[in-house]
Design a protein around this motif. Structure first.
Motif, PDB file in Angstrom:
ATOM      1  N   PHE A   8     -12.588 -20.296   2.800  1.00 47.46           N
ATOM      2  CA  PHE A   8     -12.869 -19.200   1.880  1.00 47.46           C
ATOM      3  C   PHE A   8     -11.268 -18.997   1.145  1.00 47.46           C
ATOM      4  CE2 PHE A   8     -12.317 -14.957   0.133  1.00 47.46           C
ATOM      5  CZ  PHE A   8     -13.636 -14.866  -0.847  1.00 47.46           C
ATOM      6  N   LYS A   9     -10.325 -18.904   1.862  1.00 42.33           N
ATOM      7  CA  LYS A   9      -8.914 -19.024   1.495  1.00 42.33           C
ATOM      8  C   LYS A   9      -8.452 -20.067   0.459  1.00 42.33           C
ATOM      9  CE  LYS A   9      -4.110 -18.313   2.989  1.00 42.33           C
ATOM     10  NZ  LYS A   9      -3.078 -18.418   3.842  1.00 42.33           N
ATOM     11  N   GLU A  10      -9.040 -21.338   0.854  1.00 42.70           N
ATOM     12  CA  GLU A  10      -8.614 -22.438   0.031  1.00 42.70           C
ATOM     13  C   GLU A  10      -9.346 -22.507  -1.220  1.00 42.70           C
ATOM     14  OE1 GLU A  10      -9.749 -25.996   2.117  1.00 42.70           O
ATOM     15  OE2 GLU A  10      -7.970 -26.202   3.335  1.00 42.70           O
ATOM     16  N   ALA A  11     -10.900 -21.844  -1.111  1.00 41.23           N
ATOM     17  CA  ALA A  11     -11.619 -21.787  -2.526  1.00 41.23           C
ATOM     18  C   ALA A  11     -10.814 -20.573  -3.231  1.00 41.23           C
ATOM     19  CB  ALA A  11     -13.115 -21.464  -2.108  1.00 41.23           C
ATOM     20  N   LEU A  12     -10.392 -19.477  -2.923  1.00 37.85           N
ATOM     21  CA  LEU A  12      -9.699 -18.477  -3.529  1.00 37.85           C
ATOM     22  C   LEU A  12      -8.436 -18.783  -4.100  1.00 37.85           C
ATOM     23  CD1 LEU A  12     -10.567 -15.470  -3.931  1.00 37.85           C
ATOM     24  CD2 LEU A  12      -9.004 -14.858  -1.975  1.00 37.85           C
ATOM     25  N   ASN A  13      -7.673 -19.723  -3.256  1.00 29.69           N
ATOM     26  CA  ASN A  13      -6.659 -20.267  -3.860  1.00 29.69           C
ATOM     27  C   ASN A  13      -6.938 -21.235  -5.068  1.00 29.69           C
ATOM     28  OD1 ASN A  13      -4.693 -18.926  -2.360  1.00 29.69           O
ATOM     29  ND2 ASN A  13      -4.635 -20.467  -0.729  1.00 29.69           N
ATOM     30  N   GLY A  14      -7.919 -22.177  -5.018  1.00 29.03           N
ATOM     31  CA  GLY A  14      -8.318 -22.673  -5.939  1.00 29.03           C
ATOM     32  C   GLY A  14      -8.597 -22.157  -7.247  1.00 29.03           C
ATOM     33  N   ILE A  15      -9.366 -21.040  -7.061  1.00 30.03           N
ATOM     34  CA  ILE A  15      -9.576 -20.036  -8.210  1.00 30.03           C
ATOM     35  C   ILE A  15      -8.574 -19.821  -8.947  1.00 30.03           C
ATOM     36  CG2 ILE A  15     -10.965 -17.829  -8.935  1.00 30.03           C
ATOM     37  CD1 ILE A  15     -13.089 -18.665  -6.754  1.00 30.03           C
ATOM     38  N   ILE A  16      -7.499 -19.096  -8.249  1.00 33.02           N
ATOM     39  CA  ILE A  16      -6.138 -18.457  -8.695  1.00 33.02           C
ATOM     40  C   ILE A  16      -5.506 -19.457  -9.417  1.00 33.02           C
ATOM     41  CG2 ILE A  16      -4.180 -17.565  -8.059  1.00 33.02           C
ATOM     42  CD1 ILE A  16      -5.782 -16.079  -5.711  1.00 33.02           C
ATOM     43  N   ALA A  17      -5.620 -20.699  -8.775  1.00 31.03           N
ATOM     44  CA  ALA A  17      -4.756 -21.960  -9.469  1.00 31.03           C
ATOM     45  C   ALA A  17      -5.313 -22.397 -10.965  1.00 31.03           C
ATOM     46  CB  ALA A  17      -5.105 -23.216  -8.645  1.00 31.03           C
ATOM     47  N   GLU A  18      -6.531 -22.231 -11.155  1.00 33.13           N
ATOM     48  CA  GLU A  18      -7.283 -22.507 -12.188  1.00 33.13           C
ATOM     49  C   GLU A  18      -7.372 -21.331 -13.133  1.00 33.13           C
ATOM     50  OE1 GLU A  18     -10.536 -24.821 -14.233  1.00 33.13           O
ATOM     51  OE2 GLU A  18      -9.542 -25.284 -12.282  1.00 33.13           O
ATOM     52  N   PHE A  19      -7.319 -20.180 -12.942  1.00 31.95           N
ATOM     53  CA  PHE A  19      -7.568 -18.978 -13.824  1.00 31.95           C
ATOM     54  C   PHE A  19      -6.417 -17.965 -13.615  1.00 31.95           C
ATOM     55  CE2 PHE A  19     -12.052 -20.196 -12.526  1.00 31.95           C
ATOM     56  CZ  PHE A  19     -12.545 -20.536 -13.805  1.00 31.95           C
ATOM     57  N   GLY A  20      -5.583 -18.112 -12.715  1.00 36.47           N
ATOM     58  CA  GLY A  20      -4.712 -17.133 -12.412  1.00 36.47           C
ATOM     59  C   GLY A  20      -5.017 -15.987 -11.485  1.00 36.47           C
ATOM     60  N   VAL A  21      -4.084 -15.082 -11.187  1.00 37.27           N
ATOM     61  CA  VAL A  21      -4.573 -14.002 -10.412  1.00 37.27           C
ATOM     62  C   VAL A  21      -5.186 -12.864 -11.237  1.00 37.27           C
ATOM     63  CG1 VAL A  21      -2.401 -12.613 -10.430  1.00 37.27           C
ATOM     64  CG2 VAL A  21      -3.792 -12.604  -8.202  1.00 37.27           C
ATOM     65  N   GLU A  22      -4.855 -12.692 -12.592  1.00 39.36           N
ATOM     66  CA  GLU A  22      -5.322 -11.643 -13.244  1.00 39.36           C
ATOM     67  C   GLU A  22      -6.963 -11.293 -12.980  1.00 39.36           C
ATOM     68  OE1 GLU A  22      -3.664 -14.296 -14.520  1.00 39.36           O
ATOM     69  OE2 GLU A  22      -1.762 -13.087 -14.520  1.00 39.36           O
ATOM     70  N   PRO A  23      -7.850 -12.467 -13.243  1.00 36.45           N
ATOM     71  CA  PRO A  23      -9.252 -12.194 -12.963  1.00 36.45           C
ATOM     72  C   PRO A  23      -9.779 -11.611 -11.503  1.00 36.45           C
ATOM     73  CG  PRO A  23      -8.880 -14.306 -13.876  1.00 36.45           C
ATOM     74  CD  PRO A  23      -7.605 -13.773 -13.434  1.00 36.45           C
ATOM     75  N   LEU A  24      -9.059 -11.950 -10.415  1.00 38.87           N
ATOM     76  CA  LEU A  24      -9.242 -11.545  -9.385  1.00 38.87           C
ATOM     77  C   LEU A  24      -9.107 -10.148  -9.187  1.00 38.87           C
ATOM     78  CD1 LEU A  24      -9.680 -12.774  -6.397  1.00 38.87           C
ATOM     79  CD2 LEU A  24      -7.401 -12.600  -5.907  1.00 38.87           C
ATOM     80  N   ILE A  25     -10.554  -9.461  -8.547  1.00 36.61           N
ATOM     81  CA  ILE A  25     -10.624  -8.186  -8.583  1.00 36.61           C
ATOM     82  C   ILE A  25     -10.688  -7.798  -7.216  1.00 36.61           C
ATOM     83  CG2 ILE A  25     -12.069  -5.949  -9.090  1.00 36.61           C
ATOM     84  CD1 ILE A  25     -10.635  -7.058 -11.450  1.00 36.61           C
ATOM     85  N   LEU A  26     -11.633  -8.707  -6.215  1.00 37.52           N
ATOM     86  CA  LEU A  26     -11.999  -8.145  -5.089  1.00 37.52           C
ATOM     87  C   LEU A  26     -12.536  -9.416  -4.298  1.00 37.52           C
ATOM     88  CD1 LEU A  26     -12.277  -5.667  -3.063  1.00 37.52           C
ATOM     89  CD2 LEU A  26     -14.409  -5.511  -3.848  1.00 37.52           C
TER      90      LEU A  26
END
Length: 149
Positions: A82-100
């Motif tokens: 899950f952490k790898e997936a989350l890091n992939g999402i952040i790499a793609e979209f940045g940290v701004e969209p990450l709420i929870l």
């Protein structure tokens, strides 16, 4: 009489557990192998090598050790995937969209624009890609959509 009721309840619970493991013999084998590894090596490990060490030296595993010997490899591996997936999402979209981020789900907030569906789809694809990379042959299912109207 209360003692008999408690014993009957424990026996019924034990029977349910035994029936469950009979239905999944590979899981029963995994449980046994994890118990053997904990006794022999003094630890169990995730797919990534993260170890949980045994703190006792008794030949017999305690009930608590028996539970976490099976749980640790599964839960710690899942959290790292899950952490790898989350890091992939952040790499793609940045940290701004990450709420929870929550255990096995993530709440993202994208601007309300015409690209929302594509971004939600891409975030789902990233999660499936990371899972498939670490757990080949198992199909991940993702539910994505608007959280609120």
């Amino acid at each position: 009489l209360a003692g008999n009721a408690a014993a009957n309840e424990r026996d019924a619970y034990a029977a349910k557990i035994a029936t469950f493991f009979l239905a999944f013999p590979d899981l029963a084998h995994f449980r046994t192998s994890q118990h053997e590894a904990l006794r022999a090596d003094g630890y169990v490990a995730s797919l990534f090598g993260n170890r949980r060490l045994r703190t006792t030296t008794d030949e017999q595993l305690s009930l608590k050790e028996q539970r976490w010997a099976m749980n640790h490899p599964v839960q710690s591996t899942a959290s790292l995937v899950f952490k790898e997936a989350l890091n992939g999402i952040i790499a793609e979209f940045g940290v701004e969209p990450l709420i929870l981020p929550v255990h096995d789900a993530v709440l993202l907030q994208f601007p309300d624009d015409e690209h929302f569906d594509g971004r939600a789809q891409r975030a789902s694809e990233i999660m499936v890609e990371r899972f498939s990379h670490r757990v080949p042959g198992v199909r991940a299912t993702i539910k994505a959509g608007a959280f609120a109207e």
